[in-house]
Design a protein around this motif. Structure first.
Motif, PDB file in Angstrom:
ATOM      1  N   ASP A  16       0.824  -1.210   0.000  1.00 29.10           N
ATOM      2  CA  ASP A  16       0.000   0.000   0.000  1.00 29.10           C
ATOM      3  C   ASP A  16       0.861   1.263   0.000  1.00 29.10           C
ATOM      4  O   ASP A  16       0.532   2.248  -0.659  1.00 29.10           O
ATOM      5  N   ALA A  17       1.950   1.244   0.770  1.00 26.45           N
ATOM      6  CA  ALA A  17       2.812   2.428   0.873  1.00 26.45           C
ATOM      7  C   ALA A  17       4.267   2.015   0.970  1.00 26.45           C
ATOM      8  O   ALA A  17       4.596   1.006   1.605  1.00 26.45           O
ATOM      9  N   TRP A  63       2.943  12.221   3.686  1.00 28.74           N
ATOM     10  CA  TRP A  63       2.672  11.333   2.554  1.00 28.74           C
ATOM     11  C   TRP A  63       2.413  12.117   1.280  1.00 28.74           C
ATOM     12  O   TRP A  63       2.017  13.282   1.316  1.00 28.74           O
ATOM     13  N   ALA A  66       1.979   8.158  -5.086  1.00 27.17           N
ATOM     14  CA  ALA A  66       3.161   7.376  -5.454  1.00 27.17           C
ATOM     15  C   ALA A  66       3.509   7.433  -6.936  1.00 27.17           C
ATOM     16  O   ALA A  66       4.473   6.799  -7.364  1.00 27.17           O
ATOM     17  N   ALA A  71       3.120   1.012  -5.433  1.00 28.67           N
ATOM     18  CA  ALA A  71       2.404   1.350  -4.206  1.00 28.67           C
ATOM     19  C   ALA A  71       1.403   2.469  -4.495  1.00 28.67           C
ATOM     20  O   ALA A  71       1.484   3.146  -5.527  1.00 28.67           O
ATOM     21  N   TRP A  73       0.826   4.997  -2.078  1.00 26.39           N
ATOM     22  CA  TRP A  73       1.350   6.182  -1.408  1.00 26.39           C
ATOM     23  C   TRP A  73       2.843   6.052  -1.153  1.00 26.39           C
ATOM     24  O   TRP A  73       3.372   4.950  -1.034  1.00 26.39           O
ATOM     25  N   VAL A  75       5.277   7.385   1.892  1.00 26.44           N
ATOM     26  CA  VAL A  75       5.387   8.044   3.189  1.00 26.44           C
ATOM     27  C   VAL A  75       6.839   8.498   3.297  1.00 26.44           C
ATOM     28  O   VAL A  75       7.752   7.681   3.338  1.00 26.44           O
ATOM     29  N   ALA A 103       0.756   5.991   8.148  1.00 27.70           N
ATOM     30  CA  ALA A 103       0.170   4.823   7.484  1.00 27.70           C
ATOM     31  C   ALA A 103      -1.224   4.537   8.049  1.00 27.70           C
ATOM     32  O   ALA A 103      -2.161   4.240   7.292  1.00 27.70           O
ATOM     33  N   VAL A 108      -3.450   2.254   5.588  1.00 24.49           N
ATOM     34  CA  VAL A 108      -2.480   1.333   4.996  1.00 24.49           C
ATOM     35  C   VAL A 108      -2.471   0.007   5.766  1.00 24.49           C
ATOM     36  O   VAL A 108      -2.455  -0.003   6.989  1.00 24.49           O
ATOM     37  N   ILE A 111       3.191  -1.906   4.354  1.00 22.85           N
ATOM     38  CA  ILE A 111       4.135  -0.804   4.162  1.00 22.85           C
ATOM     39  C   ILE A 111       5.544  -1.373   4.059  1.00 22.85           C
ATOM     40  O   ILE A 111       5.882  -2.336   4.757  1.00 22.85           O
TER      41      ILE A 111
END
Length: 177
Positions: A16-17, A63, A66, A71, A73, A75, A103, A108, A111
């Motif tokens: 996700d991140a 954040w 992306a 991903a 996002w 961070v 997150a 999220v 990560i």
């Protein structure tokens, strides 16, 4: 929260991140920061400029979208530059704590972290992974919704350091070698 150790490239992680070890200005740079901006494309920089016109403080996180990364996002965290005399370990731990707080704000579930500070900022890989584990423990204690924390080591020597440090925590490990 599951900790996974991977040898590989942070820009290729399907999570996700991803976490970017950025500089205070948040305008791209070398190492992880350069790779994130290069692969993510101009959208990442444009979002950094828009969201963080004055950059970020050491130990803080924020954040952005992306761009072209797999991903959703990025961070961004700003680690302390040990080579410039910034030796306060609590700022390094704060990078991991704040990234996990951000997150959670984003919802999220997975990560991926690089070893924050372990490149040109001069922190040893072992110091960075110890800070990561401390930050992860703090996130678990406050009830974080993150399900997987992936620590991505660039190169086999760093991977071995992380695998040894995290191995006792029952983490899954995989190498790209």
């Amino acid at each position: 929260m599951q900790i996974t150790v991977v040898e590989g490239d942070i820009t290729e992680q399907e999570v996700d991140a991803v976490v970017n070890a950025a500089n205070r200005a948040m305008r791209g740079g070398g190492g992880v920061d350069g790779a994130i901006h290069r692969v993510g494309g101009p959208e990442v920089l444009a979002d950094c400029v828009r969201r963080f016109p004055d950059g970020l403080a050491t130990g803080d996180a924020g954040w952005t979208e992306a761009g072209n990364l797999p991903a959703r996002w990025v961070v961004h965290v700003v680690g302390p530059d040990r080579n410039a005399g910034e030796t306060d370990r609590s700022q390094l731990v704060s990078c991991y704590v704040r990234a996990l707080e951000v997150a959670d704000e984003l919802g999220v579930r997975s990560i991926a972290f690089p070893l924050v500070g372990a490149g040109v900022y001069g922190w040893a890989a072992a110091e960075s992974v110890a800070a990561a584990l401390e930050g992860i423990a703090a996130a678990e204690a406050r009830g974080s919704g993150v399900e997987e924390v992936r620590i991505v080591a660039f190169g086999h020597p760093a991977y071995d350091v992380v695998r040894r440090a995290v191995g006792g925590a029952g983490a899954q490990s995989r190498s790209t070698r």
